[in-house]
Design an enzyme around this catalytic site. Structure first.
Site, PDB file in Angstrom:
ATOM      1  N   GLU A 148      55.928   8.725  56.775  1.00  0.00           N
ATOM      2  CA  GLU A 148      54.698   9.602  57.095  1.00  0.00           C
ATOM      3  C   GLU A 148      54.568  10.601  55.698  1.00  0.00           C
ATOM      4  O   GLU A 148      55.569  11.431  55.407  1.00  0.00           O
ATOM      5  CB  GLU A 148      55.425  10.565  58.312  1.00  0.00           C
ATOM      6  CG  GLU A 148      54.419  11.842  58.588  1.00  0.00           C
ATOM      7  CD  GLU A 148      52.892  11.334  58.993  1.00  0.00           C
ATOM      8  OE1 GLU A 148      52.731  10.695  59.788  1.00  0.00           O
ATOM      9  OE2 GLU A 148      52.121  11.852  58.172  1.00  0.00           O
ATOM     10  N   GLN A 179      48.531  19.447  68.423  1.00  0.00           N
ATOM     11  CA  GLN A 179      47.056  18.777  68.362  1.00  0.00           C
ATOM     12  C   GLN A 179      46.392  19.470  69.475  1.00  0.00           C
ATOM     13  O   GLN A 179      45.427  19.955  69.548  1.00  0.00           O
ATOM     14  CB  GLN A 179      46.658  17.591  67.953  1.00  0.00           C
ATOM     15  CG  GLN A 179      46.843  17.184  66.654  1.00  0.00           C
ATOM     16  CD  GLN A 179      46.567  15.788  66.468  1.00  0.00           C
ATOM     17  OE1 GLN A 179      45.622  15.140  66.941  1.00  0.00           O
ATOM     18  NE2 GLN A 179      47.528  14.922  65.696  1.00  0.00           N
ATOM     19  N   VAL A 204      51.868   4.385  53.954  1.00  0.00           N
ATOM     20  CA  VAL A 204      51.780   3.085  53.873  1.00  0.00           C
ATOM     21  C   VAL A 204      50.137   2.481  53.503  1.00  0.00           C
ATOM     22  O   VAL A 204      49.402   3.008  54.118  1.00  0.00           O
ATOM     23  CB  VAL A 204      51.970   2.279  55.116  1.00  0.00           C
ATOM     24  CG1 VAL A 204      51.734   0.895  55.200  1.00  0.00           C
ATOM     25  CG2 VAL A 204      53.699   2.344  55.185  1.00  0.00           C
ATOM     26  N   CYS A 207      41.684  12.810  72.771  1.00  0.00           N
ATOM     27  CA  CYS A 207      41.395  13.706  73.483  1.00  0.00           C
ATOM     28  C   CYS A 207      39.975  13.819  74.083  1.00  0.00           C
ATOM     29  O   CYS A 207      39.003  14.728  73.496  1.00  0.00           O
ATOM     30  CB  CYS A 207      41.779  15.235  73.070  1.00  0.00           C
ATOM     31  SG  CYS A 207      41.581  16.575  74.449  1.00  0.00           S
ATOM     32  N   ASP A 236      47.026   6.857  69.096  1.00  0.00           N
ATOM     33  CA  ASP A 236      45.561   6.886  68.951  1.00  0.00           C
ATOM     34  C   ASP A 236      45.131   5.447  68.190  1.00  0.00           C
ATOM     35  O   ASP A 236      44.091   5.301  68.221  1.00  0.00           O
ATOM     36  CB  ASP A 236      45.134   7.934  68.099  1.00  0.00           C
ATOM     37  CG  ASP A 236      45.468   9.293  68.647  1.00  0.00           C
ATOM     38  OD1 ASP A 236      45.513   9.219  69.883  1.00  0.00           O
ATOM     39  OD2 ASP A 236      45.044  10.263  68.184  1.00  0.00           O
ATOM     40  N   LYS A 263      43.716   7.745  74.232  1.00  0.00           N
ATOM     41  CA  LYS A 263      43.997   8.518  73.175  1.00  0.00           C
ATOM     42  C   LYS A 263      44.453  10.026  73.271  1.00  0.00           C
ATOM     43  O   LYS A 263      43.720  10.961  73.068  1.00  0.00           O
ATOM     44  CB  LYS A 263      42.779   8.212  72.180  1.00  0.00           C
ATOM     45  CG  LYS A 263      42.587   6.878  71.565  1.00  0.00           C
ATOM     46  CD  LYS A 263      41.749   6.850  70.584  1.00  0.00           C
ATOM     47  CE  LYS A 263      41.180   5.485  70.119  1.00  0.00           C
ATOM     48  NZ  LYS A 263      42.123   4.383  70.302  1.00  0.00           N
ATOM     49  N   THR A 264      45.295  10.324  73.999  1.00  0.00           N
ATOM     50  CA  THR A 264      46.020  11.639  74.423  1.00  0.00           C
ATOM     51  C   THR A 264      47.545  11.499  74.512  1.00  0.00           C
ATOM     52  O   THR A 264      47.980  10.648  74.408  1.00  0.00           O
ATOM     53  CB  THR A 264      45.467  11.891  75.771  1.00  0.00           C
ATOM     54  OG1 THR A 264      46.363  10.991  76.453  1.00  0.00           O
ATOM     55  CG2 THR A 264      44.084  11.699  76.016  1.00  0.00           C
ATOM     56  N   CYS A 301      43.874  14.527  81.333  1.00  0.00           N
ATOM     57  CA  CYS A 301      42.985  15.268  80.302  1.00  0.00           C
ATOM     58  C   CYS A 301      43.111  16.775  81.189  1.00  0.00           C
ATOM     59  O   CYS A 301      42.547  17.125  82.291  1.00  0.00           O
ATOM     60  CB  CYS A 301      41.715  14.890  80.640  1.00  0.00           C
ATOM     61  SG  CYS A 301      40.606  16.125  79.863  1.00  0.00           S
TER      62      CYS A 301
END
Lengths: 490, 133
Positions: free
Chosen positions: A88, A97, A132, A239, A390, A398-399, A434
């Site tokens: 990372e 986030q 990467v 989100c 994600d 995608k949360t 959500c």
């Protein structure tokens, strides 16, 4: 079910004090929820450690955000001899986030969501601070930008996605949420009425923008209202509720300042509904009507002129063609035209896509996202490659709430594969949550999965806006995520 | 105050529930009995635009686009994603669908009683027509 015991104590405490607990006390209670979260999550430890597997193998995790780091942590708990490497590049990769909406709405400070990667690397896990750039699944290795070759037995792809501001004509930059390398985007976004909460710096700027809008509204004379636009792109986004949440918060702030009547708020999504789940769609539509919001479906932001303050949308619709005797319905033809709209304030939700290093690699796909079997999270082609978060090509999901279900499934399946089992035991069912912020103090907790029905975790009408879910969103979810998930416990 | 405490209990219970729930549970699409099997639906509703062998119909429509795209080269995960996108009108809250015309046609198909299960139709198309497998 022994692991309910500690939770029972927590419940008993609440029950004991229910008569004297004021709203203020409740706030305090929720504020100490790291303790509560620790109590909750600590209880599952014994169970997982008792079944730690002796399976061996080198696991490389590409991406150390919430998905990658939580997965690394859970592996260390499930394997007795873990050999795990996380790759990372971003020192702030584990930043929170989901808090960006609250920063944008002036509820939290920018510093409230910043977390350092190096503080969350699980004990025993090797961290490579690099990116990467090459995936070589045929030879079971990846290569970093610095030229380091890293071989693996099992590869976990958790790179996340990129925010493609450059896809909007007039803007530039393809960035991630927390990286500092965002100058290209900031050249136009975060000033002069153009804002976006989707990256951390942008969220802080959005709060300044809302305050500027309020000041502008206070000075505004004449019958014409100021125009505030809120966009939602045609791509999958992380989100899915945030484009609306920031609109609700802007509304609340304008109302609080007594200038709501000076500003018209319009939501412009590419799609033609508010939510895929009908119950939530209906509820949101009512919330929009109550607040006097406007909305224009099938409008996709494709360009912006920040000098003249004009946004260009591709408006699209279906036009009736010939009668189709087989379908017993008219054939439809797709039509579109570009529509220019003046704005005083615009909140942009950028198109999103897979990072090119993944999209254009053998593990990517035509549309870029990592193709996995949506239930097992195993790559469709390479059986020792898995993915989550994600980057994966699954419906919705995608949360952070989805990751919370996915990482347990993924770890169980990889451990099973390492043990040589033929069948992968765990399956993701598409759960997504959500917490839709609808005001300063209200949230509708929209939980759903691939059944496309509300799947509430608690028997309360999930279409209602509630203060308690605001408390959950603003007080409990962050400690649960940062201290619970990132240590593989929640 | 009692109301508040009940709400707090709710939130705590929610956390508990999620923390302890079994992640290996799969929720499938709502159990529905379909009137026709996949082959019957395909023959009656899909052939006109997607061809007898899922090869697509290259004949151009008035927009200059092929009448129906080929399905016989799509991977099973692509078919599942596409059908989900069509049936739900998108894979995201308000992003919309990549299949605007098919979303419309699906509603007509459903109205005619020819509804189908997402995963099982994807498997049928893949197993019957895919030329790369």
């Amino acid at each position: 079910m022994t692991h309910y015991n500690a939770n029972d104590e927590l419940l008993e405490t609440l029950i004991e004090h229910q008569n004297e607990m004021s709203r203020r006390d409740a706030l305090k209670f929720m504020a100490i929820s790291p303790v509560a979260a620790a109590t909750l999550i600590g209880t599952t430890t014994a169970a997982t450690e008792a079944i730690a597997s002796d399976a061996k193998g080198k696991i490389v995790i590409v991406g150390g955000g919430l998905a990658g780091m939580s997965t690394a942590a859970l592996f260390t708990r499930k394997l007795s001899n873990p050999d795990i490497t996380v790759i990372e590049p971003d020192p702030k990769s584990v930043s929170y986030q989901p808090g960006q909406t609250l920063v944008g709405g002036g509820v939290w400070d920018a510093a409230d969501i910043v977390y350092n990667r190096d503080d969350f690397v699980p004990s025993g896990v090797t961290l490579i601070k690099d990116k990467v750039v090459t995936f070589d699944p045929e030879n079971n290795k990846v290569v970093t930008a610095g030229g380091l070759e890293v071989a693996y037995d099992y590869l976990i792809v958790a790179t996340g996605l990129v925010l493609d501001y450059a896809a909007i004509k007039g803007l530039d930059g393809v960035i991630t949420s927390s990286s500092d390398d965002n100058q290209a985007v900031k050249a136009k976004v975060g000033k002069n009425g153009v804002y976006s909460i989707y990256f951390a710096d942008g969220a802080a700027d959005t709060w300044k923008g809302i305050q500027e809008l309020i000041a502008q509204a206070k000075a505004h004379k004449g019958p014409e209202k100021l125009q505030a636009l809120f966009t939602h792109p045609s791509t999958a986004i992380k989100c899915g509720g945030a484009p609306k949440k920031i609109m609700y918060l802007a509304h609340a702030r304008l109302e609080e300042a007594g200038v709501r009547d000076k500003v018209e708020l319009t939501f412009l999504p590419n799609g033609n509904n508010m939510f895929g789940v009908k119950e939530y769609h209906d509820a949101i539509l009512e919330q929009f009507k109550t607040r006097g919001f406007k909305w224009l479906y099938k409008h996709n932001l494709i360009g912006i002129d920040t000098d003249t303050k004009v946004a260009t949308f591709m408006k699209h619709w279906l036009e009736k063609g010939e009668w189709d005797p087989i379908l017993e319905e008219y054939e439809m033809n797709l039509r579109s035209e570009n529509v220019d709209m003046k704005y005083d304030f615009i909140h942009i939700t950028p198109p999103m896509k897979a990072p090119s290093e993944v999209a254009n690699s053998p593990v990517g796909s035509g549309k870029g996202w990592l193709p996995v079997v949506k239930e097992t999270l195993q790559h469709v082609k390479y059986k020792n490659v898995f993915g989550l978060g994600d980057i994966v090509a699954v419906p919705m999901g995608k949360t952070g709430g989805s990751v919370r279900k996915q990482y347990k499934v993924l770890v169980d399946n990889v451990v099973a594969a390492m043990e040589g089992k033929k069948e992968l035991p765990a399956a993701y069912g598409g759960y997504t949550v959500c917490p839709l912020i609808t005001g300063l103090g209200t949230v509708m907790l929209a939980e759903f999965d691939w059944s496309n029905k509300p799947t509430p975790s608690f028997p309360l009408d999930p279409t209602q806006e509630r203060w308690i879910w605001w408390m959950l969103k603003t007080k409990a979810l962050k400690p649960m995520t940062v201290y619970g998930m990132l240590s593989g416990r929640a | 105050m009692i109301k508040l405490s009940i709400s707090l209990l709710a939130a705590t219970a929610l956390l508990m529930f999620n923390a302890c729930s079994d992640s290996s549970q799969t929720k499938k699409e709502e159990a529905t009995t379909y009137k026709y099997n996949n082959a019957q639906v395909y023959e009656n509703m899909c052939v006109n635009c997607h061809g007898k062998q899922g090869e697509g119909v290259a004949e151009l429509d008035k927009n200059g686009k092929p009448k129906g795209p080929a399905l016989n080269k799509q991977e099973i995960y692509e078919l599942k994603l596409a059908i989900t996108d069509i049936k739900n009108g998108g894979l995201n809250q308000s992003s919309g669908t990549d299949h605007e015309i098919m979303e419309h046609n699906y509603k007509a198909i459903k109205k005619k009683g020819m509804d189908y299960d997402t995963d099982s139709m994807a498997e049928y198309i893949y197993n019957t027509f895919n030329i790369n497998k």
